[in-house]
Design a protein around this motif. Sequence first.
Motif: not given
Length: 409
Positions: A142, A160-162, A157-158, A164-165
Amino acid sequence: MAEPSITKRLVYHVGGYDPTEPRAVHQRFARELSRFRTTWSVTATLSEPVVQDDTASWQVATWGPNWRVETEYRLLRWDDVIKQAEHRPMWRRIPLALLAFADFVASGALWGYFRFNWRYAGFFLYPFVLFAMLAALAFVTGRLAGDAAGSVLVGWGVGLAAFALLMVWPARQFYLPLLFDDWIFSRGYIRGHEKLLEARLDRVARDLVTSARDSDVDEILVIGHSLGAVLAVDLVDRALPLDPALGKGRARLALASVGSSLLKIGLHGGATRFRAAVGRVASASQVFWAEYQALTDVMNFYKTNPVTAMGLAVPGRPVVRVARIRRMVLPARYRRMRRNFFKVHCQFVAGNDQRASYDYFMLLCGPLSVERQVSYADGAVSAINDDGALRESADVEPLVFEGTVEMSR
């Protein structure tokens, strides 16, 4: 002098933190029973499972040229408890796991793990270190994305997405959710939050006592593997007050904790209720209690008397024996499994490729009592001929139980 022989045995098995359903457990049991047949040159039959809310049961018949044993195997179910936790979303699981981590550290349990078996301390730390590494990786991802875009919001955003993945893969690939649930459950058990399971243990304890009174079995074996050893001790402790004569009549009562996590709970400062249960079971003279441990299993406490480690003054209980997994399986199979900690851990409840001093199925289905098998340095090896016959007398003298004893074979 002929070897004393068991003809009927009632077994209560308590497995570890494993969500496998009873019918799948039965299929695995059947597969491993076939290994037992080949290794010990015996014949065996297995019934279909009868699955109920509290237990799943099946009948096993085993025999050699001059002996026959009928075993009723009752699996104490708690797969439903584990599956219920499986449905917990990660956003709830993570704070509960971190709370469990803090609780076990603050209670002195982690220090106890380092004191008695540093490898177990590593097992405890593994999921939390893995989680920290994945969280750090998501943060760095991020941060880099945010710097590249010149936007803090893009970075968040990146990141949190990372994160979650990463919680989907590789976290699940490395059993992070299951291990988190394991430690969350352990804290809940210590704190008395597992009411559903406690009610089940009460019912199965009553069933055990009733079965001991009404059946003509020669031996009742309560065997617990991994975290199931904790519940097995709890089960016996709940059964003993229901019938003071339990284990004193024809049906002898044996308790086996194999690859156990007794100290996982017992070293926690808040586990006073469990330590009291361990003390009562260890002090019960009618209960023969054996603890099997292995060096190659990082999920147990090798060469440690759990009763003594908990600070309980009950000399000589349990009888601690060392099992050598390398001698239980074929060399090629051992080379494949030795770096898979879970497979090594589960060998305690699997069939052996080679005759060895510890054999799960020999404890369940063999003609020698559990106490007799434990009393021989090589287990049942010297008592069973190559053709599967029970010898008129064993080639070894029973050992004197004085704490930890090395297995000779």
